[in-house]
Write an enzyme that holds these catalytic residues in place. Structure first.
Site, PDB file in Angstrom:
ATOM      1  CE  LYS A   1      -3.245  -2.246   3.187  1.00 54.15           C
ATOM      2  NZ  LYS A   1      -3.698  -2.241   4.598  1.00 54.15           N
ATOM      3  N   GLY A   2       2.073   1.155   0.476  1.00 51.78           N
ATOM      4  CA  GLY A   2       2.880   2.332   0.816  1.00 51.78           C
ATOM      5  C   GLY A   2       3.055   3.365  -0.281  1.00 51.78           C
TER       6      GLY A   2
ATOM      7  NE  ARG B   1      -0.810   1.959   5.184  1.00 49.94           N
ATOM      8  CZ  ARG B   1       0.182   1.141   4.856  1.00 49.94           C
ATOM      9  NH1 ARG B   1       1.216   1.602   4.184  1.00 49.94           N
ATOM     10  NH2 ARG B   1       0.158  -0.125   5.205  1.00 49.94           N
TER      11      ARG B   1
ATOM     12  CD  GLU C   1       8.079  -0.572  -3.676  1.00 49.48           C
ATOM     13  OE1 GLU C   1       7.417   0.185  -2.938  1.00 49.48           O
ATOM     14  OE2 GLU C   1       8.122  -1.799  -3.502  1.00 49.48           O
ATOM     15  CG  ASP C   2       6.563   2.816  -0.031  1.00 50.89           C
ATOM     16  OD1 ASP C   2       6.862   1.850  -0.758  1.00 50.89           O
ATOM     17  OD2 ASP C   2       6.161   2.656   1.129  1.00 50.89           O
TER      18      ASP C   2
ATOM     19  CG  ASP D   1      14.569  -1.480   4.555  1.00 48.96           C
ATOM     20  OD1 ASP D   1      15.744  -1.794   4.748  1.00 48.96           O
ATOM     21  OD2 ASP D   1      13.808  -1.152   5.476  1.00 48.96           O
TER      22      ASP D   1
ATOM     23  CE  LYS E   1      15.309   2.995   6.139  1.00 47.92           C
ATOM     24  NZ  LYS E   1      14.676   2.114   7.156  1.00 47.92           N
TER      25      LYS E   1
ATOM     26  CG  PHE F   1      10.772   2.411  11.729  1.00 43.55           C
ATOM     27  CD1 PHE F   1      10.750   1.113  12.190  1.00 43.55           C
ATOM     28  CD2 PHE F   1       9.632   2.893  11.078  1.00 43.55           C
ATOM     29  CE1 PHE F   1       9.630   0.305  12.007  1.00 43.55           C
ATOM     30  CE2 PHE F   1       8.508   2.102  10.882  1.00 43.55           C
ATOM     31  CZ  PHE F   1       8.511   0.809  11.349  1.00 43.55           C
TER      32      PHE F   1
HETATM   33  C1  PRP Z   1       7.384  -1.773   2.130  1.00 41.33           C
HETATM   34  C2  PRP Z   1       7.619  -0.966   0.865  1.00 41.33           C
HETATM   35  C3  PRP Z   1       8.309  -1.928  -0.056  1.00 41.33           C
HETATM   36  C4  PRP Z   1       9.005  -2.880   0.885  1.00 41.33           C
HETATM   37  C5  PRP Z   1      10.454  -2.541   0.916  1.00 41.33           C
HETATM   38  O1  PRP Z   1       6.161  -2.415   2.039  1.00 41.33           O
HETATM   39  O2  PRP Z   1       6.426  -0.475   0.325  1.00 41.33           O
HETATM   40  O3  PRP Z   1       7.392  -2.621  -0.872  1.00 41.33           O
HETATM   41  O4  PRP Z   1       8.467  -2.696   2.189  1.00 41.33           O
HETATM   42  O5  PRP Z   1      11.140  -3.402   1.769  1.00 41.33           O
HETATM   43  P1  PRP Z   1      12.349  -4.311   1.262  1.00 41.33           P
HETATM   44  O6  PRP Z   1      13.203  -3.462   0.363  1.00 41.33           O
HETATM   45  O7  PRP Z   1      13.073  -4.656   2.545  1.00 41.33           O
HETATM   46  O8  PRP Z   1      11.803  -5.524   0.576  1.00 41.33           O
HETATM   47  P2  PRP Z   1       5.477  -3.126   3.303  1.00 41.33           P
HETATM   48  O9  PRP Z   1       5.832  -4.575   3.306  1.00 41.33           O
HETATM   49  O10 PRP Z   1       5.811  -2.341   4.552  1.00 41.33           O
HETATM   50  O11 PRP Z   1       3.939  -3.015   2.970  1.00 41.33           O
HETATM   51  P3  PRP Z   1       3.033  -1.710   2.765  1.00 41.33           P
HETATM   52  O12 PRP Z   1       3.551  -1.004   1.543  1.00 41.33           O
HETATM   53  O13 PRP Z   1       1.661  -2.255   2.566  1.00 41.33           O
HETATM   54  O14 PRP Z   1       3.131  -0.843   4.009  1.00 41.33           O
END
Ligand code: PRP
Length: 175
Positions: free
Chosen positions: A42-43, A164, A98-99, A102, A130, A151
């Site tokens: 969703k992010g 959010r 993407e948001d 990580d 990041k 974070f």
């Molecule tokens: C977050 C973000 C990426 C992912 C990045 O989604 O939107 O898709 O984590 O993390 P990574 O690089 O370690 O794989 P999240 O799983 O928090 O779900 P959300 O977008 O629904 O909050």
């Protein structure tokens, strides 16, 4: 400000200016290509909504929901599709919006999956990167902000589905 928000890392004004700049960059690159923006939920929904309006060129958008963790806290190494896109991407110019990147594990698997569907091109645009946390061999083609290992919440990003709605990017720090 909420006590759990330690600092504002990126202000509303900084977001607005950078996303406007990124929209122009993408518009130049993708003019006449009718790109398909894929937004993993969703992010990324707020970033995608703002970015697409700054691109201001003919383009389409579709949504996907994926998880690389399969209800476990440890990455399974496989991607779990909760909701797939409705669009056939063969021969299309695709941009994943993407948001945050990580570890990069989610995006690595998602890129592999989409690549197997034969798009004409496949690029990644992320609001936040990041790099200090990276595990997978992946980098973004377009990055708005590189950030330290903190974070972050707000502007689409959550902690347990909260925050959010914040219009800025904050640093989360529970007491
Ligand atoms: C977050 C973000 C990426 C992912 C990045 O989604 O939107 O898709 O984590 O993390 P990574 O690089 O370690 O794989 P999240 O799983 O928090 O779900 P959300 O977008 O629904 O909050």
């Amino acid at each position: 400000m909420n006590k759990e928000i330690k600092e504002i890392l990126i202000t509303e004004k900084e977001l607005r200016e950078e996303i406007s700049r990124m929209g122009k960059t993408l518009a130049e690159e993708y003019r006449d290509k009718n790109p398909l923006l894929i937004c993993p939920l969703k992010g990324s929904f707020i970033f995608a909504a703002d970015l697409i309006r700054k691109m201001n060129i003919p383009c389409e958008i579709d949504f996907m929901s994926v998880s690389s963790y399969n209800n476990s806290t440890v990455s399974s190494g496989e991607i779990n599709i909760r909701k797939d896109i409705d669009t056939d991407i063969a021969g299309r110019h695709v941009i994943i919006i993407e948001d945050i990147i990580d570890t990069g594990n989610t995006l690595y698997k998602l890129r592999e999956l989409l690549q197997s569907r034969c798009p004409a091109s496949l690029k990644i645009c992320t609001l936040l990167d990041k790099p200090s946390r990276r595990q997978a061999d992946i980098c973004s083609d377009y990055v708005c902000f590189e950030i330290p290992d903190k974070f972050v919440i707000g502007y689409g990003m959550d902690v347990a589905e909260e925050y959010r709605y914040l219009p800025f990017i904050g640093v989360y720090s529970p007491n």
